[in-house]
Design an enzyme around this catalytic site. Structure first.
Site, mmCIF file in Angstrom:
data_model
loop_
_atom_site.group_PDB
_atom_site.id
_atom_site.type_symbol
_atom_site.label_atom_id
_atom_site.label_comp_id
_atom_site.label_asym_id
_atom_site.label_seq_id
_atom_site.Cartn_x
_atom_site.Cartn_y
_atom_site.Cartn_z
ATOM 1 N N LEU A 167 0.833 -1.195 0.000
ATOM 2 C CA LEU A 167 0.000 0.000 0.000
ATOM 3 C C LEU A 167 0.874 1.254 0.000
ATOM 4 O O LEU A 167 0.506 2.277 -0.602
ATOM 5 C CB LEU A 167 -0.926 0.001 1.219
ATOM 6 C CG LEU A 167 -1.913 1.165 1.262
ATOM 7 C CD1 LEU A 167 -2.882 1.099 0.089
ATOM 8 C CD2 LEU A 167 -2.678 1.177 2.580
ATOM 9 N N TYR A 168 2.024 1.195 0.673
ATOM 10 C CA TYR A 168 2.954 2.326 0.649
ATOM 11 C C TYR A 168 3.297 2.691 -0.795
ATOM 12 O O TYR A 168 3.207 3.855 -1.198
ATOM 13 C CB TYR A 168 4.217 1.967 1.431
ATOM 14 C CG TYR A 168 5.373 2.927 1.200
ATOM 15 C CD1 TYR A 168 5.304 4.252 1.629
ATOM 16 C CD2 TYR A 168 6.530 2.512 0.549
ATOM 17 C CE1 TYR A 168 6.353 5.133 1.419
ATOM 18 C CE2 TYR A 168 7.588 3.382 0.339
ATOM 19 C CZ TYR A 168 7.494 4.684 0.769
ATOM 20 O OH TYR A 168 8.528 5.560 0.551
ATOM 21 N N ALA A 169 3.703 1.701 -1.584
ATOM 22 C CA ALA A 169 4.049 1.958 -2.975
ATOM 23 C C ALA A 169 2.846 2.480 -3.751
ATOM 24 O O ALA A 169 2.978 3.379 -4.594
ATOM 25 C CB ALA A 169 4.590 0.675 -3.619
#
Length: 341
Positions: free
Chosen positions: A151-153
């Site tokens: 999700l960070y990416a």
């Protein structure tokens, strides 16, 4: 210049602010000082910056749109550098909502600030993690970034798209930069170099994922912020400005959008280093071997990153090049001094 930096108490924001202040610019920082890691480290960074008369800071969250707007309007910046984010690949598996709040809502608030203030240049941090499952290496800016693994990416990929939309609609010149495993003094405690150094000094096991069969493009923080500083002066032209009559010449491999004053630039060391070689460099500098705990590859991690940075060099004449052993030595010296080891 007057520069507004979000994330000024963070690792990269602190180094960039200090560089700009040393060059005689005025900096207004904005940071929420969250407890994702030791707040005292963030407070110490801000305290060092406050030793410069040209530095001021607002300590508030990006999600606080009214405070962010008020701070930026008071600072009247020529340039905005957006570095604040919820960082960390692994933490995004534990607390995904923090990434939505900081990286999506917070970045939207920052883009609204840029829309209102119309800075000469808006620069925003992205990450090599956007390359995700792309098998091609080295990673070049024009390769696919359609398969994020965390999700960070995904939030960082969304930030790039949001920045492009605002550049197109509101005409704010915007540069996105993708970072590759930044390290150095004043680094984050959740990153490998910090954890490895701490573990080796204390004699506690260090976790080595994928059994050490990992490669990273380690980028020394001083190189990174120098590249950002140079990119501040390389403002993406609007499509209608790209004519020979206006002195514009195309640059090989440029990522300029056909519809907006927007581009994306990798900032890395243009080299991949084996994780075990990195560990051995820390061991050599500390003077004792590590207790190694070999583990499988974690969900969301990639076995290798490697930056193709020829566009950065064509735009600025500069390419990061600090050897990783030199950077590791500088970090270990700082760690010993900061912690009194």
């Amino acid at each position: 210049m007057r520069v507004f930096i979000t994330g000024s108490a963070g690792f990269i924001g602190f180094h960039l602010a200090r560089l700009l202040l040393q060059q005689g610019h005025t900096v207004h920082g904005y940071d929420g000082l969250t407890d994702y890691y030791d707040v005292r480290l963030k407070q110490r960074r801000h305290a060092l910056l406050r030793e410069f008369p040209a530095f001021a800071a607002t300590e508030a969250m990006l999600e606080d749109a009214a405070t962010l707007q008020a701070a930026a309007r008071a600072a009247q910046p020529d340039v905005i550098v957006h570095l604040a984010a919820q960082a960390g690949v692994r933490y995004s598996l534990e607390n995904p909502r923090a990434y939505i709040d900081a990286n999506l809502v917070g970045t939207f608030n920052l883009l609204e600030v840029a829309r209102a203030i119309k800075p000469r240049h808006l620069l925003m941090a992205s990450t090599s993690s956007v390359y995700g499952a792309n098998p091609e290496m080295p990673f070049g800016e024009q390769q696919k970034t359609d398969w994020p693994l965390t999700l960070y990416a995904a939030t960082k990929k969304a930030n790039e798209a949001m920045g492009h939309a605002y550049a197109h609609i509101h005409g704010v010149p915007t540069t996105m930069f993708r970072f590759f495993t930044v390290y150095g003094p004043w680094g984050r405690p959740d990153m490998a170099l910090f954890k490895f150094t701490k573990g080796i000094l204390e004699g506690t096991p260090i976790d080595i994922y994928n059994h050490g069969d990992m490669w990273r493009d380690f980028t020394y923080v001083d190189d990174l912020v120098r590249a950002i500083r140079l990119l501040i002066d390389v403002v993406p032209p609007a499509p209608e400005q790209r004519t020979p009559a206006r002195g514009w010449q195309p640059i090989e491999g440029d990522t300029l959008s056909p519809a907006a004053p927007w581009r994306v630039v990798n900032i890395g060391n243009s080299d991949k280093v084996r994780l075990l070689d990195f560990v051995e460099a820390i061991e050599a500098e500390v003077g004792k071997p590590a207790v190694r705990n070999h583990l499988p590859l974690q969900t969301g991690d990639v076995p290798a990153t490697w930056a193709e940075c020829s566009l950065l060099q064509r735009l600025t004449g500069y390419r990061p090049q600090t050897p990783f052993r030199q950077g590791v030595a500088a970090f270990v010296r700082w760690y010993r001094d900061y912690h009194g080891v």
